[in-house]
Scaffold this motif. Structure first.
Motif, PDB file in Angstrom:
ATOM      1  N   UNK A  75      69.335   8.298  14.440  1.00  0.00           N
ATOM      2  CA  UNK A  75      69.676   9.419  13.635  1.00  0.00           C
ATOM      3  C   UNK A  75      69.569   9.034  12.002  1.00  0.00           C
ATOM      4  N   UNK A  76      70.474   8.299  12.000  1.00  0.00           N
ATOM      5  CA  UNK A  76      70.631   7.273  10.651  1.00  0.00           C
ATOM      6  C   UNK A  76      68.932   7.558   9.209  1.00  0.00           C
ATOM      7  N   UNK A  77      68.595   6.330  10.152  1.00  0.00           N
ATOM      8  CA  UNK A  77      66.866   5.194  10.345  1.00  0.00           C
ATOM      9  C   UNK A  77      66.009   6.002  10.297  1.00  0.00           C
ATOM     10  N   UNK A  78      66.170   6.836  11.322  1.00  0.00           N
ATOM     11  CA  UNK A  78      65.227   7.795  11.335  1.00  0.00           C
ATOM     12  C   UNK A  78      63.176   6.229  12.329  1.00  0.00           C
ATOM     13  N   UNK A  79      63.881   5.674  12.178  1.00  0.00           N
ATOM     14  CA  UNK A  79      63.022   4.257  12.856  1.00  0.00           C
ATOM     15  C   UNK A  79      64.079   3.594  13.778  1.00  0.00           C
ATOM     16  N   UNK A  80      62.227   2.917  14.373  1.00  0.00           N
ATOM     17  CA  UNK A  80      63.114   1.256  15.057  1.00  0.00           C
ATOM     18  C   UNK A  80      61.710   0.606  15.210  1.00  0.00           C
ATOM     19  N   UNK A  81      62.380  -0.499  14.883  1.00  0.00           N
ATOM     20  CA  UNK A  81      61.640  -1.825  14.808  1.00  0.00           C
ATOM     21  C   UNK A  81      61.300  -2.273  15.603  1.00  0.00           C
ATOM     22  N   UNK A  82      60.532  -2.681  16.448  1.00  0.00           N
ATOM     23  CA  UNK A  82      61.044  -3.993  17.865  1.00  0.00           C
ATOM     24  C   UNK A  82      60.176  -4.593  17.544  1.00  0.00           C
ATOM     25  N   UNK A  83      60.122  -6.431  18.350  1.00  0.00           N
ATOM     26  CA  UNK A  83      59.667  -7.630  17.797  1.00  0.00           C
ATOM     27  C   UNK A  83      58.133  -6.918  18.598  1.00  0.00           C
ATOM     28  N   UNK A  84      57.413  -8.280  18.589  1.00  0.00           N
ATOM     29  CA  UNK A  84      55.634  -8.150  19.241  1.00  0.00           C
ATOM     30  C   UNK A  84      56.089  -8.440  20.990  1.00  0.00           C
ATOM     31  N   UNK A  85      55.194  -8.252  20.910  1.00  0.00           N
ATOM     32  CA  UNK A  85      55.468  -9.074  22.686  1.00  0.00           C
ATOM     33  C   UNK A  85      54.486 -10.000  22.791  1.00  0.00           C
ATOM     34  N   UNK A  86      54.326 -10.797  23.066  1.00  0.00           N
ATOM     35  CA  UNK A  86      53.143 -11.260  23.721  1.00  0.00           C
ATOM     36  C   UNK A  86      52.672 -11.699  25.841  1.00  0.00           C
ATOM     37  N   UNK A  87      51.564 -11.764  25.965  1.00  0.00           N
ATOM     38  CA  UNK A  87      51.677 -12.066  27.496  1.00  0.00           C
ATOM     39  C   UNK A  87      50.639 -13.555  28.014  1.00  0.00           C
ATOM     40  N   UNK A  88      51.032 -14.403  28.063  1.00  0.00           N
ATOM     41  CA  UNK A  88      50.378 -15.158  28.874  1.00  0.00           C
ATOM     42  C   UNK A  88      50.215 -15.396  29.733  1.00  0.00           C
ATOM     43  N   UNK A  89      48.757 -15.483  30.697  1.00  0.00           N
ATOM     44  CA  UNK A  89      48.949 -15.750  31.955  1.00  0.00           C
ATOM     45  C   UNK A  89      47.983 -17.317  32.465  1.00  0.00           C
ATOM     46  N   UNK A  90      48.904 -17.482  32.956  1.00  0.00           N
ATOM     47  CA  UNK A  90      48.599 -19.259  33.743  1.00  0.00           C
ATOM     48  C   UNK A  90      47.039 -18.831  34.592  1.00  0.00           C
ATOM     49  N   UNK A  91      46.696 -19.366  34.769  1.00  0.00           N
ATOM     50  CA  UNK A  91      46.064 -18.981  36.032  1.00  0.00           C
ATOM     51  C   UNK A  91      46.229 -20.182  37.365  1.00  0.00           C
ATOM     52  N   UNK A  92      46.278 -18.765  38.270  1.00  0.00           N
ATOM     53  CA  UNK A  92      46.648 -19.729  39.505  1.00  0.00           C
ATOM     54  C   UNK A  92      46.128 -18.888  40.756  1.00  0.00           C
ATOM     55  N   UNK A  93      46.292 -19.664  41.670  1.00  0.00           N
ATOM     56  CA  UNK A  93      45.596 -18.938  43.332  1.00  0.00           C
ATOM     57  C   UNK A  93      46.674 -17.499  43.580  1.00  0.00           C
ATOM     58  N   UNK A  94      46.664 -17.413  43.166  1.00  0.00           N
ATOM     59  CA  UNK A  94      48.317 -16.109  44.022  1.00  0.00           C
ATOM     60  C   UNK A  94      48.156 -15.269  43.251  1.00  0.00           C
ATOM     61  N   UNK A  95      47.571 -14.574  43.801  1.00  0.00           N
ATOM     62  CA  UNK A  95      47.606 -12.561  43.484  1.00  0.00           C
ATOM     63  C   UNK A  95      48.448 -11.821  43.120  1.00  0.00           C
ATOM     64  N   UNK A  96      48.427 -11.051  41.990  1.00  0.00           N
ATOM     65  CA  UNK A  96      49.988 -10.896  41.543  1.00  0.00           C
ATOM     66  C   UNK A  96      49.409  -9.035  41.369  1.00  0.00           C
ATOM     67  N   UNK A  97      50.403  -8.418  42.417  1.00  0.00           N
ATOM     68  CA  UNK A  97      49.579  -6.892  42.349  1.00  0.00           C
ATOM     69  C   UNK A  97      50.861  -6.053  41.825  1.00  0.00           C
ATOM     70  N   UNK A  98      50.918  -5.510  40.552  1.00  0.00           N
ATOM     71  CA  UNK A  98      51.974  -4.513  40.083  1.00  0.00           C
ATOM     72  C   UNK A  98      51.739  -2.989  40.531  1.00  0.00           C
ATOM     73  N   UNK A  99      52.794  -2.084  40.686  1.00  0.00           N
ATOM     74  CA  UNK A  99      52.579  -1.047  41.221  1.00  0.00           C
ATOM     75  C   UNK A  99      53.080  -0.137  40.501  1.00  0.00           C
ATOM     76  N   UNK A 100      52.092   1.396  40.060  1.00  0.00           N
ATOM     77  CA  UNK A 100      53.254   1.904  38.679  1.00  0.00           C
ATOM     78  C   UNK A 100      53.438   3.127  40.100  1.00  0.00           C
TER      79      UNK A 100
END
Length: 100
Positions: A75-100
C-alpha cells in the motif's frame, strides 16, 4: 517445524514492529490474530519478539502479522519487485506431467 517468532503486534489500531515498542506489558500491544494482550520480549539473550501475556500461543499469529505487514508495504510503495526466476530442464527418460 520451528515456530516463527512474532515480530508484529497491534498498538492503538496500528501495526507495529517489536523494535518500535517498549519492553514488557508497557508496549500496550495486542495480537493481530486473536487480539489477546502481548508482552514485548526484548533482551540480549534471545531474538526480540512478542509473546501472549496469557502464555497462549496463536497458531496463525505470525502468518497474519506477516500478511498485514506485506499489505502495508504494498500500500505504501504501490509496487512489488520479484527476483527473476529461471527453469533449467535436464534431459531424462522420465516423462513429467503437469496438471492445471
Amino acid at each position: 517445524m520451528k515456530q516463527i517468532k512474532l515480530k508484529y503486534g497491534i498498538k492503538s489500531g496500528e501495526l507495529v514492529h517489536i523494535l518500535e515498542v517498549e519492553s514488557g506489558l508497557a508496549c500496550s500491544c495486542i495480537c493481530v490474530s486473536c487480539h489477546e494482550t502481548l508482552v514485548a520480549k526484548k533482551g540480549m539473550k534471545r531474538e526480540n519478539h512478542f509473546a501472549h501475556a496469557s502464555g497462549h500461543s496463536c497458531e496463525f499469529a505470525a502468518e497474519t502479522a506477516l500478511h498485514l505487514a506485506a499489505k502495508e508495504v504494498l500500500n505504501k510503495h504501490r509496487k512489488i519487485m520479484l527476483p527473476q526466476h529461471g527453469l533449467s530442464l535436464i534431459p531424462t527418460e522420465e516423462v513429467i506431467r503437469y496438471q492445471m
